[in-house]
Every structure is written in structure tokens, then in C-alpha cells.
Enzyme design. Structure first.
Site, PDB file in Angstrom:
ATOM      1  N   ASN A 234     -36.415   9.757 -57.265  1.00 11.67           N
ATOM      2  CA  ASN A 234     -36.515  10.750 -56.187  1.00 11.67           C
ATOM      3  C   ASN A 234     -36.635  12.112 -56.862  1.00 11.67           C
ATOM      4  O   ASN A 234     -35.651  12.641 -57.359  1.00 11.67           O
ATOM      5  CB  ASN A 234     -35.256  10.658 -55.317  1.00 11.67           C
ATOM      6  CG  ASN A 234     -35.172  11.772 -54.287  1.00 11.67           C
ATOM      7  OD1 ASN A 234     -36.125  12.521 -54.096  1.00 11.67           O
ATOM      8  ND2 ASN A 234     -34.023  11.881 -53.634  1.00 11.67           N
ATOM      9  N   TRP A 235     -37.872  12.635 -56.888  1.00 13.62           N
ATOM     10  CA  TRP A 235     -38.100  13.877 -57.645  1.00 13.62           C
ATOM     11  C   TRP A 235     -37.577  15.106 -56.907  1.00 13.62           C
ATOM     12  O   TRP A 235     -37.555  16.202 -57.470  1.00 13.62           O
ATOM     13  CB  TRP A 235     -39.599  14.026 -57.945  1.00 13.62           C
ATOM     14  CG  TRP A 235     -40.136  12.981 -58.884  1.00 13.62           C
ATOM     15  CD1 TRP A 235     -39.408  12.047 -59.583  1.00 13.62           C
ATOM     16  CD2 TRP A 235     -41.514  12.762 -59.233  1.00 13.62           C
ATOM     17  NE1 TRP A 235     -40.251  11.265 -60.342  1.00 13.62           N
ATOM     18  CE2 TRP A 235     -41.556  11.678 -60.141  1.00 13.62           C
ATOM     19  CE3 TRP A 235     -42.714  13.371 -58.861  1.00 13.62           C
ATOM     20  CZ2 TRP A 235     -42.749  11.203 -60.682  1.00 13.62           C
ATOM     21  CZ3 TRP A 235     -43.905  12.893 -59.409  1.00 13.62           C
ATOM     22  CH2 TRP A 235     -43.921  11.826 -60.307  1.00 13.62           C
ATOM     23  N   LYS A 236     -37.222  14.957 -55.649  1.00 14.64           N
ATOM     24  CA  LYS A 236     -36.718  16.098 -54.858  1.00 14.64           C
ATOM     25  C   LYS A 236     -37.705  17.272 -54.942  1.00 14.64           C
ATOM     26  O   LYS A 236     -38.909  17.039 -55.035  1.00 14.64           O
ATOM     27  CB  LYS A 236     -35.292  16.470 -55.304  1.00 14.64           C
ATOM     28  CG  LYS A 236     -34.364  15.251 -55.264  1.00 14.64           C
ATOM     29  CD  LYS A 236     -32.913  15.587 -55.452  1.00 14.64           C
ATOM     30  CE  LYS A 236     -32.090  14.302 -55.421  1.00 14.64           C
ATOM     31  NZ  LYS A 236     -30.666  14.546 -55.522  1.00 14.64           N
TER      32      LYS A 236
ATOM     33  N   GLY B 144     -32.168  10.591 -59.155  1.00 13.74           N
ATOM     34  CA  GLY B 144     -32.602  11.967 -58.953  1.00 13.74           C
ATOM     35  C   GLY B 144     -32.937  12.627 -60.286  1.00 13.74           C
ATOM     36  O   GLY B 144     -34.000  12.405 -60.857  1.00 13.74           O
ATOM     37  N   GLY B 145     -32.003  13.417 -60.786  1.00 10.75           N
ATOM     38  CA  GLY B 145     -32.243  14.222 -61.986  1.00 10.75           C
ATOM     39  C   GLY B 145     -32.868  13.453 -63.144  1.00 10.75           C
ATOM     40  O   GLY B 145     -33.824  13.928 -63.776  1.00 10.75           O
TER      41      GLY B 145
ATOM     42  N   GLU C  24     -28.997  14.803 -48.712  1.00  8.35           N
ATOM     43  CA  GLU C  24     -29.439  16.212 -48.631  1.00  8.35           C
ATOM     44  C   GLU C  24     -30.123  16.497 -47.296  1.00  8.35           C
ATOM     45  O   GLU C  24     -29.999  17.589 -46.747  1.00  8.35           O
ATOM     46  CB  GLU C  24     -30.337  16.544 -49.835  1.00  8.35           C
ATOM     47  CG  GLU C  24     -29.487  16.670 -51.098  1.00  8.35           C
ATOM     48  CD  GLU C  24     -30.172  16.287 -52.395  1.00  8.35           C
ATOM     49  OE1 GLU C  24     -31.413  16.224 -52.434  1.00  8.35           O
ATOM     50  OE2 GLU C  24     -29.442  16.037 -53.372  1.00  8.35           O
TER      51      GLU C  24
ATOM     52  N   HIS D  81     -31.516  10.588 -46.706  1.00  7.92           N
ATOM     53  CA  HIS D  81     -30.890  11.065 -47.942  1.00  7.92           C
ATOM     54  C   HIS D  81     -29.787  12.068 -47.576  1.00  7.92           C
ATOM     55  O   HIS D  81     -29.934  12.839 -46.617  1.00  7.92           O
ATOM     56  CB  HIS D  81     -31.927  11.721 -48.851  1.00  7.92           C
ATOM     57  CG  HIS D  81     -31.370  12.028 -50.198  1.00  7.92           C
ATOM     58  ND1 HIS D  81     -30.627  13.158 -50.439  1.00  7.92           N
ATOM     59  CD2 HIS D  81     -31.391  11.334 -51.356  1.00  7.92           C
ATOM     60  CE1 HIS D  81     -30.220  13.140 -51.702  1.00  7.92           C
ATOM     61  NE2 HIS D  81     -30.683  12.040 -52.280  1.00  7.92           N
TER      62      HIS D  81
ATOM     63  N   SER E 213     -26.053  10.231 -60.098  1.00  8.23           N
ATOM     64  CA  SER E 213     -25.878  10.467 -61.531  1.00  8.23           C
ATOM     65  C   SER E 213     -26.102   9.218 -62.391  1.00  8.23           C
ATOM     66  O   SER E 213     -25.406   9.021 -63.392  1.00  8.23           O
ATOM     67  CB  SER E 213     -24.511  11.102 -61.802  1.00  8.23           C
ATOM     68  OG  SER E 213     -24.403  12.343 -61.116  1.00  8.23           O
TER      69      SER E 213
ATOM     70  N   GLU F 190     -25.268   5.928 -51.796  1.00  9.48           N
ATOM     71  CA  GLU F 190     -25.193   7.132 -52.620  1.00  9.48           C
ATOM     72  C   GLU F 190     -23.979   7.955 -52.217  1.00  9.48           C
ATOM     73  O   GLU F 190     -24.044   8.735 -51.251  1.00  9.48           O
ATOM     74  CB  GLU F 190     -26.446   7.984 -52.433  1.00  9.48           C
ATOM     75  CG  GLU F 190     -27.728   7.271 -52.815  1.00  9.48           C
ATOM     76  CD  GLU F 190     -28.819   8.268 -53.192  1.00  9.48           C
ATOM     77  OE1 GLU F 190     -29.282   8.190 -54.340  1.00  9.48           O
ATOM     78  OE2 GLU F 190     -29.164   9.127 -52.378  1.00  9.48           O
TER      79      GLU F 190
ATOM     80  N   GLY G 130     -26.026  14.433 -58.295  1.00  9.25           N
ATOM     81  CA  GLY G 130     -26.328  15.662 -59.024  1.00  9.25           C
ATOM     82  C   GLY G 130     -25.107  16.323 -59.631  1.00  9.25           C
ATOM     83  O   GLY G 130     -25.170  17.466 -60.075  1.00  9.25           O
TER      84      GLY G 130
HETATM   85  P1  PGA Z   1     -28.904  12.253 -58.975  1.00 11.65           P
HETATM   86  O1  PGA Z   1     -29.480  12.117 -57.478  1.00 11.65           O
HETATM   87  O2  PGA Z   1     -29.395  11.047 -59.737  1.00 11.65           O
HETATM   88  O3  PGA Z   1     -29.490  13.548 -59.498  1.00 11.65           O
HETATM   89  O4  PGA Z   1     -27.430  12.286 -58.867  1.00 11.65           O
HETATM   90  C1  PGA Z   1     -29.542  10.882 -56.831  1.00 11.65           C
HETATM   91  C2  PGA Z   1     -30.182  11.042 -55.480  1.00 11.65           C
HETATM   92  O5  PGA Z   1     -29.924  12.052 -54.813  1.00 11.65           O
HETATM   93  O6  PGA Z   1     -30.969  10.179 -55.036  1.00 11.65           O
END
Ligand code: PGA
Length: 250
Positions: A9-11, A233-234, A97, A95, A212, A167, A173
Site C-alpha cells: 500500500n504505497w499510500k 505500507g512503509g 486512515e 483502511h 510495521s 491492521e 507506521g
Molecule cells: P505500515 O502500514 O506497514 O507502514 O505500518 C501498513 C498499512 O497501513 O497498510
């Protein structure tokens, strides 16, 4: 045996240049990922580019969000059929967010889930508790409530045709990963809840862990019996790190 899926997930990250570099890094190493299914979810505007760059690769792609609507006067929205025209397989819905920063509630998320399905996309439905909810001991109630909204609208059978992602919000993050056992406990709860409604759905559905995940901790997470991959994510923004996670599933 459920296949492992690792989805990036590149956000809100990337540029034409950085995405070309990232995708070529991923495709160069995808052969080492064994049987792991790999997907990436770029920002909407880069989906056509990613579709072009991934032609001929086994890496799938999807969107990070989707409109609950199909067409019409809905400024700023992107419909599932449009995503389908650019070869998307997956659409992330719910998600944390989206839920917390854009006030998308359980019912709205369920409508997005339905929109993905009716336009031929596989929803990746995210569920998870905040730190406060974990500390209050209501993790299972929160996750159950988030799932129930979708089951009420689409039925239990639909869960067998989607991907779930657990999640914990406190692990996204933050560098704080749930321990493999903490994650497994919630995954087992989810699978058990689904089994109470339909055993075949529970056996089939892939439940990813997100929060993470890195090359260094992916293998121990994916080794847990109810963890079928990761939503990353990251670490998905670095080809080497992302491929290390993919390899951990292979
Ligand atoms: P993260 O994000 O790996 O940066 O913790 C995961 C996500 O939000 O899907």
C-alpha cells in the site's frame, strides 16, 4: 493450504520517476518470491503507468480506495469500473486512515466493499482496533463490528471472495509490530467468528496482517497458522525490503 499474499500500500507516496524505479526493482526480483502472490496499490493517478510497467509480470495491482458510487455527479470519486479498465485486481477498503482521517464509518466502508465486488474487483477489507480500544480490552468487539457491517450488507459468502487485513491502528507506521502471537490471536478470532457462520468461508479467506511489517519480521508473522500474508505500507516503498517480505512468504 491458503496462498500467501503480500500487498504493498504505497499510500500518498511516489512520483513518475520513483515509481518507475520501484516497479523495476520489484519485477527484477519477483522470481525469488516462490509461490507468494504479490500486489501493489499505487495512488490512483499512477495506476495506468503501473499497469503498463507490470505487463508480463506476475505482480498484480489494485487501488487504495474506491467510490461507493458507480457513475454520476460525485466530484473527486473514482469508480470500480474505471479501475477495472486499468487492470486492477484489488481495491483496499476501510483502511484505518480512511476510517479515522476521512471519517469513513462501517456502513460507508461496507458500501465501498459492495461497489468493489459489483465491478469485479476483489476488496481487501481492513479491520483493526486503536490503541485505546486495545487497552480497554475491546479489540474483538471492534473487529467483529467492522466485519458485521459488511456481512450484513453483502452476506457471509462475499467474505469468502475477498481478502481481509487485520491492521491494529497502533502498529501502522509506528514501528510497533504486533507480536506474531498477538496478531495470530486476532486472526484466529476472526476466522473463528467466520467459521460460526460458514466453515468453508473461514477456511478459504486470506487474512493478511498489516502494521510495521518488514523483511526482518515477516517470516515469523507469516508462519502463524491464521496469517496468510501482509499488507505493507512503509516497507513497500523500497523494492529490496518489499521483496524480502515477499520471499518470507515463499
Ligand atoms: P505500515 O502500514 O506497514 O507502514 O505500518 C501498513 C498499512 O497501513 O497498510
Amino acid at each position: 493450504m491458503r496462498q500467501i499474499l503480500v500487498a504493498g500500500n504505497w499510500k500518498l507516496n511516489g512520483s513518475l520517476d520513483s515509481i518507475k524505479t520501484l516497479v523495476s526493482g520489484i519485477t527484477a526480483g519477483e522470481g525469488d518470491a516462490g509461490n507468494t502472490r504479490i500486489a501493489v496499490c499505487p495512488p490512483f493517478v499512477y495506476i495506468p503507468l503501473v499497469a503498463e510497467l507490470l505487463a508480463g509480470s506476475k505482480v498484480a495491482w489494485g487501488s487504495q480506495d474506491i467510490s461507493d458510487q458507480d457513475t454520476g455527479a460525485f466530484t473527486g470519486e473514482v469508480a470500480g469500473a474505471m479501475l477495472g479498465e486499468f487492470g486492477c485486481t484489488y481495491a483496499i477498503v476501510g483502511h484505518s486512515e480512511r476510517r479515522s482521517l476521512y471519517a469513513e464509518d462501517d456502513d460507508f466502508t461496507a458500501r465501498k466493499f459492495a461497489a468493489a465486488r459489483r465491478t469485479g474487483l476483489t476488496p481487501i477489507l481492513c479491520v483493526g482496533e486503536s490503541l485505546g480500544e486495545r487497552e480497554q480490552g475491546v479489540t474483538e468487539q471492534v473487529v467483529a463490528r467492522q466485519l458485521d457491517a459488511v456481512i450484513a450488507l453483502e452476506g457471509i459468502g462475499a467474505i469468502g471472495e475477498c481478502v481481509l487485513a487485520y491492521e491494529p491502528v497502533w502498529a501502522i507506521g509506528t514501528g510497533k509490530t504486533a507480536s506474531p502471537q498477538q496478531a495470530q490471536d486476532v486472526h484466529a478470532f476472526i476466522r473463528g467468528k467466520l467459521a460460526g457462520l460458514d466453515q468453508a468461508v473461514a477456511d478459504k479467506v486470506q487474512i493478511l496482517y498489516g502494521g510495521s511489517v518488514k523483511g526482518a519480521n515477516a517470516a515469523e508473522l507469516f508462519a502463524m497458522p491464521d496469517i496468510d500474508g501482509g499488507l505493507i505500507g512503509g516497507a513497500s516503498l523500497d523494492a529490496g525490503e518489499f521483496l524480502a517480505i515477499c520471499k518470507a512468504g515463499g
